[in-house]
Design a protein around this motif. Structure first.
Motif, short mmCIF file in Angstrom:
data_model
loop_
_atom_site.label_atom_id
_atom_site.label_comp_id
_atom_site.label_asym_id
_atom_site.label_seq_id
_atom_site.Cartn_x
_atom_site.Cartn_y
_atom_site.Cartn_z
N ILE A 1 28.33 2.94 35.21
CA ILE A 1 27.51 2.67 34.04
C ILE A 1 26.02 2.70 34.51
O ILE A 1 25.20 3.32 33.69
CB ILE A 1 27.78 1.23 33.49
N GLU A 2 25.70 2.30 35.47
CA GLU A 2 24.32 2.35 36.07
C GLU A 2 23.95 3.10 37.19
O GLU A 2 24.50 3.09 38.08
CB GLU A 2 24.14 0.60 36.64
N MET A 3 23.08 3.89 36.49
CA MET A 3 22.52 4.96 37.59
C MET A 3 21.36 4.05 38.45
O MET A 3 20.54 3.65 37.86
CB MET A 3 22.06 6.16 37.00
N PHE A 4 21.45 4.59 39.65
CA PHE A 4 20.34 4.00 40.70
C PHE A 4 20.13 2.72 40.68
O PHE A 4 18.95 1.86 40.66
CB PHE A 4 19.05 4.81 40.21
N PRO A 5 21.29 1.69 40.74
CA PRO A 5 21.24 0.35 40.96
C PRO A 5 20.25 0.04 42.18
O PRO A 5 20.55 0.69 43.21
CB PRO A 5 22.59 -0.23 40.84
N LYS A 6 19.48 -1.05 42.06
CA LYS A 6 18.59 -1.46 43.33
C LYS A 6 19.57 -2.02 44.53
O LYS A 6 20.39 -2.92 44.10
CB LYS A 6 17.64 -2.35 42.91
N ILE A 7 19.12 -1.69 45.66
CA ILE A 7 19.96 -2.42 46.98
C ILE A 7 18.80 -3.32 47.36
O ILE A 7 19.17 -4.10 48.35
CB ILE A 7 20.43 -1.35 47.58
N ALA A 8 17.58 -2.81 47.36
CA ALA A 8 16.55 -3.52 48.12
C ALA A 8 16.33 -4.93 47.54
O ALA A 8 16.68 -5.19 46.47
CB ALA A 8 15.06 -2.64 47.98
N GLY B 1 17.44 -7.64 47.88
CA GLY B 1 18.80 -8.51 47.43
C GLY B 1 19.70 -7.73 46.36
O GLY B 1 20.37 -8.36 45.79
N GLY B 2 18.97 -6.62 45.96
CA GLY B 2 19.90 -5.94 44.90
C GLY B 2 21.29 -5.71 45.14
O GLY B 2 22.20 -5.52 44.35
N TRP B 3 21.76 -5.54 46.77
CA TRP B 3 22.78 -5.12 46.90
C TRP B 3 23.96 -6.02 46.71
O TRP B 3 25.17 -5.77 46.45
CB TRP B 3 22.58 -5.12 48.64
N GLU B 4 23.44 -7.49 46.35
CA GLU B 4 24.35 -8.52 46.10
C GLU B 4 25.17 -8.34 44.81
O GLU B 4 26.12 -9.08 44.71
CB GLU B 4 23.86 -9.76 45.96
N SER B 5 24.39 -7.38 43.97
CA SER B 5 24.91 -7.27 42.69
C SER B 5 26.09 -6.17 42.83
O SER B 5 26.80 -5.85 41.79
CB SER B 5 24.14 -6.92 41.74
N VAL C 1 26.61 -0.98 52.04
CA VAL C 1 25.62 -0.02 51.63
C VAL C 1 24.23 -0.54 51.87
O VAL C 1 23.41 0.25 52.33
CB VAL C 1 25.63 0.18 50.14
N ARG C 2 24.20 -1.92 52.18
CA ARG C 2 22.99 -2.67 52.60
C ARG C 2 22.59 -2.15 53.94
O ARG C 2 21.58 -1.68 54.24
CB ARG C 2 23.04 -3.91 52.61
N HIS D 1 15.33 2.43 48.26
CA HIS D 1 15.58 1.14 47.30
C HIS D 1 16.72 1.28 46.43
O HIS D 1 17.20 0.01 45.81
CB HIS D 1 14.20 1.04 46.44
N SER D 2 17.46 2.25 46.17
CA SER D 2 18.80 2.17 45.28
C SER D 2 19.71 3.07 45.79
O SER D 2 19.83 3.65 47.26
CB SER D 2 18.06 2.76 44.16
N LEU D 3 21.09 3.11 44.97
CA LEU D 3 22.04 3.59 45.24
C LEU D 3 22.42 4.72 44.16
O LEU D 3 22.12 4.29 43.17
CB LEU D 3 23.09 2.79 45.61
N ASN D 4 23.30 5.69 44.23
CA ASN D 4 23.47 6.44 43.05
C ASN D 4 24.90 7.14 43.31
O ASN D 4 25.24 7.68 44.43
CB ASN D 4 22.64 7.32 42.50
N LEU D 5 25.83 6.91 42.23
CA LEU D 5 26.94 7.88 42.34
C LEU D 5 26.78 9.27 41.89
O LEU D 5 26.16 9.44 40.62
CB LEU D 5 28.05 7.28 41.25
#
Length: 860
Positions: free
Chosen positions: A699-706, A708-712, A720-721, A754-758
């Motif tokens: 559902i979410e493109m480019f969710p943040k990993i920086a 503390g975003g990785w916790e979600s 991935v962190r 800063h982000s991750l993407n499938l």
């Protein structure tokens, strides 16, 4: 029957966007009903088929009914079964509750003779489908799975020929008239049977050596037959060459077949009657001897008059005229219900090839036993263009002797009539499928087997009477049979191609398209289900793509091809020769390949000599493709040397903008992931076991990993962190604890600063959400939002600077301050188009059918 020469508007409806008749209640244009009545047509087939009266009524009633909708589950058997099972468990329970006019509606049902219940059809009227919600949800699922290549729409009778060819892994197959690709997809699936399990089994003995985690052995893997195709570490070694004479339809064919992600596919653009011989590399023991490709199987669904498609091409009822089939004989023909296009062609073909000692008609009565059919016929009459029947060629000759002024109407030839002497052919081994037997269209199939080498006789030996119409030669019919590709024989497996027919094939060896008429496939509905790419102007870049998607406006393709073919001096070249970028293989030590091997720590067992690009420079510009070994041999020996290749290879890597030279700029493309993933080391692999984690990524493109975003990101967050930037392999491996979450999937995953993407196209994301979660939640593009936030910050900054400049101008000494403010305004004017351009780029990337990352966001 089979490929037909005329296109009508009728049809059986579909689950894509198709023009349909509407109910009066609908606010749509209602097309006038076609009057399905033609006295000459009915008299013609009543005379030819000589059915009993009761069956004759059933025959015509069936032809006047609407054809049932039908579809087939595609891809690997495991994937196809998963999609089919979900159809039954999620949608059928709701549909079976529906009642209409006091009766329960009919559920879709499997085609009884298709293996593993992977082909289905439904007879529910369209007005019922549109009226009830459960059918709406059912159709959305069909459209979704069709868009990503897990299903295809095709008429059920068009699925028969590939099943009779007995195609097995390792074979070399030619589909001579392939567009739009429904039969080709069946053939490809047969070549890849068991491949995934074979590869895994072959890798297990070396997994520890290369740090590969292949997970627990599956039941399919444990039981796989390694001897089915053993020579390339389990990878499929066979090849399908899908050919079509129409250049534009070749690109539509490419779009249809690329969803199967096969490295064992080549697409060519040739007239089937003049298909060129294909060279292979010489044998090491005799390097001076030229070796030619031989086919194990040939499928040819050639043009015909098309009266077997009366149920879906309703205009044939009005357009059919006596003698229409005469244009599809001599003996270049396809299939319909008319024996002069069917049994007569088979007889002429066997004659020209040297008789039953050279080529045999195979009895397939023990194949597809639940398919209702009738044997081929051995006696028939021929109707000329005036509607008069003739019993035999001898009758015409006798008439000519009696009346010197007699001229037989139409282009009648001796080969159109039943044989009057000589070798008795077993034409009863041919198959006739009539509409009333199993609620299908009409079809005719013959399987021929080559027994020995031969050279076909020329067509010029066919007798014709005096005629008022132009002769066959005057209308462009070839006087000599052109060389067809010969198929494999033990006696001569490297001879150049001659007119021949090999192991089971569907048609005789002469595969002409009569009088230049181009027809459409019996499964033409697949074309309407193929999503047309909106390509405008110079967006068609044939110099850097292994395939071009079908166009909304076909003139774009032609115009672009003409532009590419035009020399620098402005003079026009012959645009009948379409320009195609060359296929150039990269050496294994090429810098791009070395970068890929290092980044993914590829196992040494993966072949690095099969990567190619498609441009004049021979250097990777945007994409790197991968092909099977045999495809490489053929492309290397024949590309630009008489064979017109349109497509070949699977897109394996795409070039990605990266923020640092330490990050690999080549990310794995989703099409290439199934081929490569088993050879990637654990350092570039992320394991996902929980469905909610996958749902978030879809559902979410480019969710943040920086920050503390990785916790979600649940279970994969810590992984991935800590991992390096760039592309990784995401392995979805359900742990069995969550009901309905069982499908093993492998996808490319990109990590930026800063982000991750499938790395999936939007339609693939939406389809996976619907299939796995029954979820239609709108997708969220955080990347676009990030860009919009940046632009908003820029805008506010410019406003603040402008306000400060205005305040300074109003203060004492404001004239100087006002002058100083001018560059700021100029900068703002220059910034606006740049921002607009960036915003447009974001929008284009969001709609990109290849699912490419928005480079600025990914690099950030």
């Amino acid at each position: 029957m089979g490929r037909h020469g005329r296109k009508g508007r009728g049809g059986g409806g579909g689950f894509g966007k198709r023009r349909q008749h509407r109910d009066d209640a609908d606010n749509h244009k209602r097309y006038p009903d076609i009057v399905k009545n033609n006295e000459k047509l009915e008299r013609h087939y009543n005379t030819l088929l000589d059915l009993p009266e009761e069956e004759r009524v059933e025959f015509w009633d069936a032809l006047k009914r609407e054809l049932p909708n039908s579809f087939r589950f595609c891809g690997s058997k495991g994937q196809a079964l998963a999609v089919r099972n979900l159809l039954e468990t999620r949608y059928f329970p709701e549909i079976q509750k529906i009642e209409y006019e006091g009766k329960q509606v009919d559920l879709p049902r499997p085609v009884p003779w298709y293996p593993d219940e992977l082909a289905w059809w439904m007879t529910t009227p369209k007005n019922v489908v549109r009226k009830f919600g459960p059918f709406s949800a059912f159709q959305k699922y069909l459209v979704s799975e069709t868009s990503v290549g897990h299903m295809t729409r095709a008429e059920v009778v068009s699925m028969i020929p590939p099943l009779l060819l007995d195609v097995r892994p390792g074979m070399t197959v030619l589909d001579m008239c392939a567009a739009p690709g429904s039969k080709s997809s069946q053939l490809l699936e047969m070549l890849h049977v068991g491949e995934e399990a074979r590869i895994k089994k072959a890798l297990r003995g070396h997994a520890a050596e290369y740090g590969l985690d292949l997970g627990p052995e599956t039941e399919e893997e444990a039981n796989v037959d390694m001897s089915a195709d053993p020579s390339d570490a389990g990878r499929a070694t066979g090849l399908l060459i899908a050919n079509d004479a129409d250049y534009k339809r070749c690109h539509m064919l490419t779009h249809q077949l690329k969803r199967l992600s096969s490295a064992n596919l080549l697409i060519t653009n040739h007239d089937a009657t003049q298909y060129p011989p294909i060279k292979l590399p010489p044998h090491p023991d005799n390097p001076k001897r030229t070796v030619y490709l031989k086919f194990d199987r040939i499928l040819a669904d050639v043009p015909c008059s098309g009266d077997g498609t009366l149920r879906k091409n309703g205009n044939i009822w009005n357009n059919w005229v006596p003698g229409g089939a005469l244009d599809f004989t001599s003996p270049k023909s396809g299939y319909c219900m008319h024996p002069i296009e069917n049994e007569a062609v088979i007889g002429a073909a066997v004659d020209r090839c040297g008789g039953l000692e050279k080529i045999d008609i195979i009895d397939c009565s023990d194949k597809l036993v639940e398919l209702k059919r009738r044997p081929g016929i051995k006696s028939w009459k021929v109707m000329d263009k005036t509607g008069q029947f003739w019993d035999s060629w001898a009758q015409i000759e006798e008439k000519m002797k009696e009346d010197p002024d007699f001229v037989a109407p139409g282009r009648l030839t001796e080969s159109m009539f039943p044989r009057s002497g000589g070798e008795d052919l077993p034409l009863e081994r041919c198959m006739r499928v009539y509409a009333h037997l199993q609620d299908t269209g009409g079809f005719f199939i013959t399987v021929l087997e080559k027994k020995a080498e031969f050279k076909a006789k020329p067509e010029s030996h066919l007798k014709q009477p005096r005629a008022t119409t132009k002769s066959a030669d005057e209308e462009g019919t070839a006087a000599e049979a052109q060389a067809d590709p010969a198929l494999k024989t033990e006696a001569n497996d490297d001879a150049p191609a001659e007119a021949s027919v090999e192991e089971p094939v569907e048609t005789p060896p002469d595969h002409s398209q009569a009088n230049g008429k181009r027809s459409r496939d019996d499964d033409e509905d697949a074309e309407s289900d193929t999503k047309k790419a909106r390509i405008q102007g110079d967006d068609v870049k044939m110099t850097d793509a292994a395939e071009v998607a079908p166009l909304a406006d076909d003139t774009t393709s032609v115009a672009t091809a003409e532009k590419a073919a035009r020399p620098a001096n402005g003079e026009r070249k012959d645009t009948s020769i379409k320009y195609e970028a060359p296929f150039v293989y990269l050496p294994p030590d090429h810098a791009a390949i070395a970068e890929v091997k290092k980044n993914y720590s590829l196992s040494d067992r993966f072949p690095l000599d099969r990567f190619l690009v498609r441009n004049e420079t021979g250097e990777p510009a945007k994409a790197i493709y991968y092909s099977a070994a045999l495809a490489k041999d053929i492309l290397s020996m024949n590309d630009g040397r008489g064979v017109k290749f349109i497509s070949g290879g699977v897109k394996m890597f795409m070039k990605q903008d990266v923020p640092s030279p330490d990050v690999c700029r080549w990310r794995i493309q989703s099409e290439g992931m199934p081929i490569l993933e088993g050879y990637v080391s654990e350092k570039r692999v992320v394991h996902l076991h929980k469905r909610e984690t996958l749902r978030k990524l879809l559902i979410e493109m480019f969710p943040k990993i920086a920050e503390g975003g990785w916790e979600s990101l649940g279970e994969i967050g810590p992984r991935v962190r800590d991992m390096d930037m760039g592309c990784s392999v995401l392995r979805i491996e359900p742990d069995g604890t969550e009901d309905g979450f069982q499908e093993r999937i492998v996808l490319p995953l990109w990590k930026s600063i800063h982000s991750l993407n499938l790395m999936l196209p939007k339609e693939d994301r939406a389809a996976m959400l619907l299939r796995l979660f029954n979820d239609t939640t709108p997708l969220v593009n955080n990347g676009l939002q990030m860009q919009k936030d940046k632009e908003e910050q820029k805008r506010k900054k410019l406003e603040q600077e402008a306000a400060a400049a205005a305040a300074a101008a109003a203060a004492p000494g404001g004239e100087a301050s006002e002058a100083e403010a001018t560059p700021t305004n100029a900068d703002e004017a220059q910034t606006e188009p740049q921002d607009a351009e960036m915003e447009g780029q974001n929008g284009a990337d969001e709609a990109d059918a290849e699912g490419e990352t928005e480079d600025a966001v990914a690099a950030a």
